[in-house]
Scaffold this motif. Structure first.
Motif, PDB file in Angstrom:
ATOM      1  N   GLN A  44       0.808  -1.213   0.000  1.00  0.00           N
ATOM      2  CA  GLN A  44       0.000   0.000   0.000  1.00  0.00           C
ATOM      3  C   GLN A  44       0.850   1.277   0.000  1.00  0.00           C
ATOM      4  O   GLN A  44       0.323   2.366   0.250  1.00  0.00           O
ATOM      5  CB  GLN A  44      -0.923  -0.001   1.226  1.00  0.00           C
ATOM      6  CG  GLN A  44      -1.851  -1.193   1.332  1.00  0.00           C
ATOM      7  CD  GLN A  44      -2.785  -1.289   0.139  1.00  0.00           C
ATOM      8  OE1 GLN A  44      -3.384  -0.292  -0.267  1.00  0.00           O
ATOM      9  NE2 GLN A  44      -2.904  -2.486  -0.423  1.00  0.00           N
ATOM     10  N   HIS A  68       2.228   3.133  -2.344  1.00  0.00           N
ATOM     11  CA  HIS A  68       1.825   4.180  -3.285  1.00  0.00           C
ATOM     12  C   HIS A  68       0.522   4.830  -2.854  1.00  0.00           C
ATOM     13  O   HIS A  68       0.382   6.065  -2.867  1.00  0.00           O
ATOM     14  CB  HIS A  68       1.692   3.607  -4.696  1.00  0.00           C
ATOM     15  CG  HIS A  68       1.561   4.673  -5.754  1.00  0.00           C
ATOM     16  ND1 HIS A  68       0.358   5.281  -6.049  1.00  0.00           N
ATOM     17  CD2 HIS A  68       2.484   5.247  -6.569  1.00  0.00           C
ATOM     18  CE1 HIS A  68       0.537   6.177  -6.998  1.00  0.00           C
ATOM     19  NE2 HIS A  68       1.817   6.185  -7.336  1.00  0.00           N
ATOM     20  N   GLN A  69      -0.424   4.032  -2.440  1.00  0.00           N
ATOM     21  CA  GLN A  69      -1.729   4.547  -2.047  1.00  0.00           C
ATOM     22  C   GLN A  69      -1.611   5.502  -0.855  1.00  0.00           C
ATOM     23  O   GLN A  69      -2.215   6.581  -0.844  1.00  0.00           O
ATOM     24  CB  GLN A  69      -2.665   3.395  -1.692  1.00  0.00           C
ATOM     25  CG  GLN A  69      -4.046   3.832  -1.225  1.00  0.00           C
ATOM     26  CD  GLN A  69      -4.927   2.637  -0.882  1.00  0.00           C
ATOM     27  OE1 GLN A  69      -4.695   1.517  -1.334  1.00  0.00           O
ATOM     28  NE2 GLN A  69      -5.950   2.877  -0.082  1.00  0.00           N
ATOM     29  N   SER A 122       0.764   8.773  -1.511  1.00  0.00           N
ATOM     30  CA  SER A 122       0.171   9.713  -2.465  1.00  0.00           C
ATOM     31  C   SER A 122      -0.598  10.827  -1.762  1.00  0.00           C
ATOM     32  O   SER A 122      -0.953  11.836  -2.388  1.00  0.00           O
ATOM     33  CB  SER A 122      -0.767   8.977  -3.432  1.00  0.00           C
ATOM     34  OG  SER A 122      -0.040   8.141  -4.303  1.00  0.00           O
TER      35      SER A 122
END
Length: 250
Positions: free
Chosen positions: A72, A74-75, A78
């Motif tokens: 997770q 990148h999620q 971001s």
């Protein structure tokens, strides 16, 4: 030292993954003591005890970014503004610790690359990577090959600065794991330390020197940017270069 849990705008920002490892813990300490950063983000599966840290600059905030599942990365990342940040990647494992070649590749390549990609996407300017002596995308040694592939893949991202640190055997006490080969190497080095010249390429290096070298290079590149236009440069720091840079500072 103030500890915060929410993202905040800062004059000088650092983000670190691999903060619970041998180099990562020492790097966090170096960054908190330097007084250079207003906020240091530590990307961790779970926070760790900071009681062993002392002489921390009061103006530096440590912000935990807790991500139990690094799939997770990148999620979660971001959601953070990393404009102008220095991103430090000290994430690493061994095939034995990971359990398989596939799992090792995921940790040392996939997660590390995902971290670099999202940091760049969110505005980071400088990626500083702990790699390994002998890293080569075409190496017959699996460990060195993975490290070399990672270096090549991060190079393609396009950071203003990409600094690669290639230490040999790391000296220092790991917090939560035992690596028997490293323990044997450390004991041998302690016994024969005076017999090895400082210029010997495979001479073991203290993990604290690697952490200090990374901190120094980050600040050096920031000063360079203030004096001349930004450049897409790639610098590789060998074991000897890290030793030389820190002999008079520790």
């Amino acid at each position: 030292m103030a500890i915060v849990t929410q993202a905040s705008k800062s004059r000088s920002l650092a983000i670190v993954i691999g903060a619970t490892g041998l180099v990562g813990r020492l790097l966090i300490q170096q960054l908190l003591q330097s007084g250079y950063y207003q906020t240091v983000y530590a990307v961790v599966r779970k926070p760790f005890d900071l009681s062993s840290y002392d002489s921390v600059d009061a103006q530096t905030q440590l912000a935990w970014i807790q991500i139990p599942d690094f799939n997770q990365l990148h999620q979660v990342l971001s959601n953070y503004d990393l404009s102008g940040a220095d991103a430090f990647s000290a994430l690493g494992s061994t095939q034995k610790q990971a359990g398989s070649k596939t799992a090792f590749y995921q940790i040392d390549h996939d997660f590390s690359l995902a971290f670099a990609q999202v940091c760049y996407q969110q505005g980071a300017r400088h990626l500083l990577l702990v790699s390994a002596m002998g890293a080569n995308a075409h190496s017959l040694v699996f460990y060195n090959r993975v490290k070399g592939i990672l270096e090549a893949d991060i190079q393609k991202i396009g950071f203003e600065h990409f600094s690669v640190f290639r230490p040999s055997l790391l000296l220092g006490a790991r917090a939560h794991e035992k690596r028997w080969a490293e323990d044997i190497g450390q004991n041998l080095f302690t016994w024969g330390q005076k017999l090895l010249p400082e210029t010997f390429s495979a001479r073991p290096i203290e993990a604290n020197r690697v952490a200090l070298a990374m901190s120094q290079v980050a600040r050096l590149k920031a000063n360079d940017n203030a004096l001349k236009p930004l450049a897409h440069d790639i610098c590789i720091y060998s074991n000897h270069e890290m030793l030389k840079a820190t002999l008079n500072t520790t």
